[in-house]
Structure formats: structure tokens, C-alpha cells
Design a protein around this motif. Structure first.
Motif, mmCIF file in Angstrom:
data_model
loop_
_atom_site.group_PDB
_atom_site.id
_atom_site.type_symbol
_atom_site.label_atom_id
_atom_site.label_comp_id
_atom_site.label_asym_id
_atom_site.label_seq_id
_atom_site.Cartn_x
_atom_site.Cartn_y
_atom_site.Cartn_z
ATOM 1 N N ALA A 215 0.827 -1.207 0.000
ATOM 2 C CA ALA A 215 0.000 0.000 0.000
ATOM 3 C C ALA A 215 0.862 1.259 0.000
ATOM 4 C CB ALA A 215 -0.927 -0.005 1.221
ATOM 5 N N PHE A 216 1.950 1.246 0.762
ATOM 6 C CA PHE A 216 2.829 2.415 0.831
ATOM 7 C C PHE A 216 3.502 2.665 -0.514
ATOM 8 C CE2 PHE A 216 6.865 4.508 1.914
ATOM 9 C CZ PHE A 216 6.378 5.607 2.628
ATOM 10 N N THR A 217 3.971 1.607 -1.164
ATOM 11 C CA THR A 217 4.605 1.754 -2.479
ATOM 12 C C THR A 217 3.614 2.303 -3.501
ATOM 13 O OG1 THR A 217 6.073 -0.108 -1.982
ATOM 14 C CG2 THR A 217 5.855 0.541 -4.286
ATOM 15 N N PHE A 218 2.398 1.768 -3.477
ATOM 16 C CA PHE A 218 1.365 2.247 -4.389
ATOM 17 C C PHE A 218 1.031 3.710 -4.118
ATOM 18 C CE2 PHE A 218 -3.240 2.496 -5.603
ATOM 19 C CZ PHE A 218 -3.047 2.393 -6.975
ATOM 20 N N THR A 219 0.991 4.085 -2.849
ATOM 21 C CA THR A 219 0.716 5.479 -2.479
ATOM 22 C C THR A 219 1.795 6.413 -3.013
ATOM 23 O OG1 THR A 219 -0.477 4.828 -0.475
ATOM 24 C CG2 THR A 219 0.412 7.061 -0.545
ATOM 25 N N VAL A 220 3.057 6.031 -2.827
ATOM 26 C CA VAL A 220 4.175 6.886 -3.251
ATOM 27 C C VAL A 220 4.206 7.021 -4.771
ATOM 28 C CG1 VAL A 220 6.680 7.078 -3.322
ATOM 29 C CG2 VAL A 220 5.551 6.378 -1.208
ATOM 30 N N VAL A 221 4.158 5.906 -5.477
ATOM 31 C CA VAL A 221 4.306 5.938 -6.938
ATOM 32 C C VAL A 221 3.109 6.621 -7.601
ATOM 33 C CG1 VAL A 221 4.522 4.530 -9.014
ATOM 34 C CG2 VAL A 221 5.774 3.896 -6.944
ATOM 35 N N ALA A 222 1.904 6.132 -7.306
ATOM 36 C CA ALA A 222 0.709 6.676 -7.967
ATOM 37 C C ALA A 222 0.371 8.071 -7.463
ATOM 38 C CB ALA A 222 -0.473 5.729 -7.744
ATOM 39 N N GLY A 223 0.476 8.293 -6.150
ATOM 40 C CA GLY A 223 0.103 9.597 -5.593
ATOM 41 C C GLY A 223 0.989 10.726 -6.088
ATOM 42 N N ILE A 224 2.306 10.512 -6.046
ATOM 43 C CA ILE A 224 3.225 11.556 -6.502
ATOM 44 C C ILE A 224 3.108 11.758 -8.007
ATOM 45 C CG2 ILE A 224 5.669 12.158 -6.739
ATOM 46 C CD1 ILE A 224 6.188 10.884 -4.066
ATOM 47 N N SER A 225 2.970 10.679 -8.758
ATOM 48 C CA SER A 225 2.850 10.811 -10.216
ATOM 49 C C SER A 225 1.610 11.610 -10.604
ATOM 50 C CB SER A 225 2.797 9.426 -10.857
ATOM 51 O OG SER A 225 3.977 8.699 -10.581
ATOM 52 N N LEU A 226 0.469 11.282 -10.012
ATOM 53 C CA LEU A 226 -0.759 12.023 -10.322
ATOM 54 C C LEU A 226 -0.654 13.477 -9.884
ATOM 55 C CD1 LEU A 226 -3.468 9.383 -9.300
ATOM 56 C CD2 LEU A 226 -2.829 10.092 -11.616
ATOM 57 N N GLY A 227 -0.031 13.707 -8.715
ATOM 58 C CA GLY A 227 0.122 15.074 -8.236
ATOM 59 C C GLY A 227 1.006 15.918 -9.135
ATOM 60 N N VAL A 228 2.087 15.321 -9.642
ATOM 61 C CA VAL A 228 2.985 16.058 -10.542
ATOM 62 C C VAL A 228 2.286 16.352 -11.870
ATOM 63 C CG1 VAL A 228 5.116 15.877 -11.880
ATOM 64 C CG2 VAL A 228 5.089 15.162 -9.490
ATOM 65 N N ILE A 229 1.573 15.367 -12.410
ATOM 66 C CA ILE A 229 0.876 15.567 -13.687
ATOM 67 C C ILE A 229 -0.144 16.691 -13.581
ATOM 68 C CG2 ILE A 229 -0.736 14.493 -15.302
ATOM 69 C CD1 ILE A 229 0.687 11.839 -14.777
ATOM 70 N N ALA A 230 -0.894 16.721 -12.482
ATOM 71 C CA ALA A 230 -1.898 17.765 -12.313
ATOM 72 C C ALA A 230 -1.275 19.106 -11.939
ATOM 73 C CB ALA A 230 -2.903 17.347 -11.239
ATOM 74 N N GLY A 231 -0.220 19.081 -11.119
ATOM 75 C CA GLY A 231 0.383 20.331 -10.662
ATOM 76 C C GLY A 231 1.107 21.093 -11.750
ATOM 77 N N LEU A 232 1.636 20.380 -12.749
ATOM 78 C CA LEU A 232 2.338 21.062 -13.843
ATOM 79 C C LEU A 232 1.379 21.838 -14.741
ATOM 80 C CD1 LEU A 232 4.971 18.343 -14.862
ATOM 81 C CD2 LEU A 232 5.369 20.468 -13.605
ATOM 82 N N LYS A 233 0.121 21.447 -14.756
ATOM 83 C CA LYS A 233 -0.893 22.143 -15.549
ATOM 84 C C LYS A 233 -2.094 22.465 -14.658
ATOM 85 C CE LYS A 233 1.134 21.901 -19.628
ATOM 86 N NZ LYS A 233 1.510 23.107 -20.442
ATOM 87 N N PRO A 234 -1.932 23.418 -13.742
ATOM 88 C CA PRO A 234 -3.045 23.734 -12.836
ATOM 89 C C PRO A 234 -4.220 24.370 -13.578
ATOM 90 C CG PRO A 234 -1.257 25.311 -12.560
ATOM 91 C CD PRO A 234 -0.751 24.256 -13.491
ATOM 92 N N ASP A 235 -5.407 24.183 -13.001
ATOM 93 C CA ASP A 235 -6.642 24.766 -13.545
ATOM 94 C C ASP A 235 -6.943 24.267 -14.961
ATOM 95 O OD1 ASP A 235 -6.976 26.244 -11.184
ATOM 96 O OD2 ASP A 235 -5.705 27.860 -11.951
ATOM 97 N N THR A 236 -6.547 23.046 -15.252
ATOM 98 C CA THR A 236 -6.891 22.435 -16.530
ATOM 99 C C THR A 236 -7.842 21.269 -16.273
ATOM 100 O OG1 THR A 236 -4.962 20.976 -16.433
ATOM 101 C CG2 THR A 236 -4.682 23.087 -17.570
ATOM 102 N N LEU A 237 -8.235 20.594 -17.343
ATOM 103 C CA LEU A 237 -9.181 19.497 -17.207
ATOM 104 C C LEU A 237 -8.604 18.358 -16.379
ATOM 105 C CD1 LEU A 237 -11.920 18.306 -17.984
ATOM 106 C CD2 LEU A 237 -10.851 17.392 -20.066
ATOM 107 N N ARG A 238 -7.342 18.009 -16.613
ATOM 108 C CA ARG A 238 -6.753 16.908 -15.851
ATOM 109 C C ARG A 238 -6.550 17.282 -14.390
ATOM 110 N NH1 ARG A 238 -0.703 16.661 -18.589
ATOM 111 N NH2 ARG A 238 0.178 18.552 -17.645
ATOM 112 N N ASP A 239 -6.311 18.563 -14.131
ATOM 113 C CA ASP A 239 -6.176 19.019 -12.748
ATOM 114 C C ASP A 239 -7.516 18.897 -12.024
ATOM 115 O OD1 ASP A 239 -5.145 20.150 -10.424
ATOM 116 O OD2 ASP A 239 -5.677 22.167 -11.063
ATOM 117 N N ARG A 240 -8.579 19.352 -12.647
ATOM 118 C CA ARG A 240 -9.906 19.249 -12.024
ATOM 119 C C ARG A 240 -10.335 17.787 -11.897
ATOM 120 N NH1 ARG A 240 -10.633 23.740 -15.583
ATOM 121 N NH2 ARG A 240 -10.847 25.704 -14.428
#
Length: 309
Positions: A106-131
């Protein structure tokens, strides 16, 4: 650095004593007399009960019982179960491996998926993928773990037949993937939102504008400058989340019939085996304290401006 580590280790002692004393008091005061529970509804001579209580040391004051427990704990002795007579360290050693595997998945899944999704959304804030990420994480935060577990069990096991509904006694690692995903859902949502917010804020920082003005490649700006500084709050959360995942595994283990710490705690509470619960919680407290120390040491790696005297 050595002086800082020594100071933190000394600070961990009162935290450990306070935490274990609290759970020790709750387990030995609230549930009732474990010796009386062992007798059940049978009529037992009060003298026999008093003799057994004296043999187990339960007739002593609470603080004296706790002092004896700490002394035995320093020697690796967690005590003995009243009903079975087995050493608690042996019982915990049988239940903890599967819980540790589940928690690490669970911890590995949290780190890999959570950080990846956060980076993808954070690089393009206020866009469709961010919302979309914000809506997804809000759903994961809103749905209780036992509801998400039952839904996942019904959909993936009974409808699609991809996995087994329960984990077998062989504890195949592949069978732990679905329970680990359910256990990690809440933490993943928080990590993704925290990473997204930190990335979006640091994108507007002066050092990022300077790096762009210098003509540095975008990949270097993101991986070296942006991501490294944005991970400080995320690492802080992940350090404490490791212990939270292990404690939260109790519910997940019950849903997927995993014979780990969850079933051990349930059986111990049912039979008023307070010493078993205290032993399990003691290990969880130690994990919390060690993870917290490692997080503080990682700060200097992530941010060179942080130095420990």
C-alpha cells in the motif's frame, strides 16, 4: 548531525513511554478482568481467581504493572497470553509478516501513484486533468475504506472474476494487490493533492523563473529544482502515514479475511487479552517514531539549506 540524532533519540523516550502507558491503562482498566473472562460463565472459586491474578501480577497497582512490562520489554519479552499460555512475541511474529507485506504494498502504491498524479496535475493547474484529479481524490477521501473495500471486492472478484474475494491462508503476494489498493486509497488521495498543491505553488517561485530564464531544459527544471523542493511536505506526510497504514490495515484485513494483525487485535479484544493489544500497539508506536526520525534526516537531503548542528 550525530548530536541531532542523539537528541532526537532522547526525545523519543518520553513519547514512547507516554503512548504505551496510555494504551496500557486503557487495556487494563476498560475491558474488565481478563481472568474472570477466562472463567466464562462457570462458577469458579474466588480464591482460585485471586491466586491466578496474583500469579499473573494483575493484583499489583497499574504503574507497577507497567514498570514490570517495560522491564520485560527491554529484554524482548512482550508477556504471555492468559488464555493460550503462548508468548505474545510468538503470536505477533506469526501475524505481523502478512500485515507488513500489505502495508509495504500500500505504501509503495501510495508513493508511486500519488506523486505521479500530483505532478501531472500540478504542472498544468486549472486544466481538465487538474480538475479531474481533484474530483477523483475527493471521492476517495469521502468514501469510507470498508465501503470501498466491499465495492472493490464485489466488482473485481464477483463480477469480473479477476481476483479471489478473500486472501487464502497461503498469503499469495498477488492476492494482496487488491487489499493493498483499498488500504492505500485514502493516503493516495492526500499525497496526490499535497503534491499537486506544492508543485503548483513552486511553479510561481522566483528560482523556477530564474531556471527558465537561464535556458535550462524543462526536464532538469522539473526533476532537479521543482520536484526536489516540492517533496518536503509530501515526505513529512508519508513519514507518519506508514504507521497509519499499518493501523488502518485492521479494517482491510477484516474485509478480505487476511489473518494478520487485524484479526489478532479483534480476537484479543474479544477475549480481553489486553497484553496482546499493548504489544501490537507498542510495535506500531516504534514504527511511528523511527519513521519520524528518518523524515527529519531526509529534510537535509531534499533541501541543502537545512543543516543539523
Amino acid at each position: 548531525m550525530g548530536r541531532y540524532v542523539a537528541r532526537r533519540l532522547l526525545q523519543m523516550i518520553p513519547v514512547f513511554i507516554g503512548s504505551t502507558l496510555l494504551i496500557f491503562s486503557m487495556m487494563y482498566v476498560l475491558p474488565g478482568d481478563p481472568v474472570r473472562a477466562l472463567a466464562g460463565e462457570q462458577n469458579v472459586d474466588p480464591a482460585q481467581i485471586a491466586a491466578l491474578r496474583s500469579e499473573l501480577g494483575l493484583d499489583k497497582p497499574l504503574l507497577m504493572q507497567y514498570a514490570i512490562y517495560l522491564g520485560n520489554l527491554l529484554q524482548g519479552d512482550f508477556g504471555t497470553q492468559i488464555a493460550s499460555g503462548r508468548p505474545i512475541a510468538e503470536v505477533i511474529s506469526e501475524a505481523y509478516p502478512v500485515t507488513i507485506q500489505l502495508t509495504l504494498f500500500a505504501f509503495t502504491f501510495t508513493v508511486v501513484a500519488g506523486i505521479s498524479l500530483g505532478v501531472i496535475a500540478g504542472l498544468k493547474p486549472d486544466t481538465l486533468r487538474d480538475r479531474g484529479l481533484l474530483i477523483l481524490t475527493l471521492l476517495l477521501i469521502s468514501v469510507p475504506s470498508f465501503v470501498l473495500g466491499r465495492m472493490s471486492q464485489y466488482f473485481f472478484a464477483f463480477e469480473l472474476g479477476i481476483v479471489e474475494p478473500n486472501v487464502s491462508l497461503d498469503e499469495n503476494l498477488s492476492e494482496l494487490l487488491l487489499p493493498a489498493s483499498v488500504l492505500a486509497a485514502l493516503s493516495l488521495a492526500y499525497v496526490a493533492r499535497l503534491t499537486r498543491t506544492s508543485i503548483a505553488e513552486n511553479l510561481r517561485a522566483d528560482y523556477i523563473r530564474t531556471a527558465v530564464a537561464k535556458g535550462l531544459p524543462r526536464r532538469r527544471i522539473v526533476s532537479v529544482h521543482l520536484l526536489r523542493n516540492s517533496m518536503i511536505p509530501v515526505v513529512t506526510y508519508l513519514g507518519t502515514d506508514l504507521g497509519t497504514l499499518m493501523a488502518g490495515a485492521v479494517v482491510t484485513e477484516g474485509i478480505f479475511n487476511i489473518k494478520g494483525v487485524g484479526s489478532l487485535i479483534f480476537d484479543a479484544l474479544k477475549h480481553r487479552e489486553g497484553s496482546t493489544v499493548v504489544g501490537v500497539v507498542t510495535l506500531i508506536v516504534l514504527i511511528y517514531l523511527i519513521a519520524s526520525l528518518l523524515v527529519d534526516l531526509l529534510y537535509a537531503v531534499l533541501d541543502p539549506r537545512i543543516r543539523y548542528a
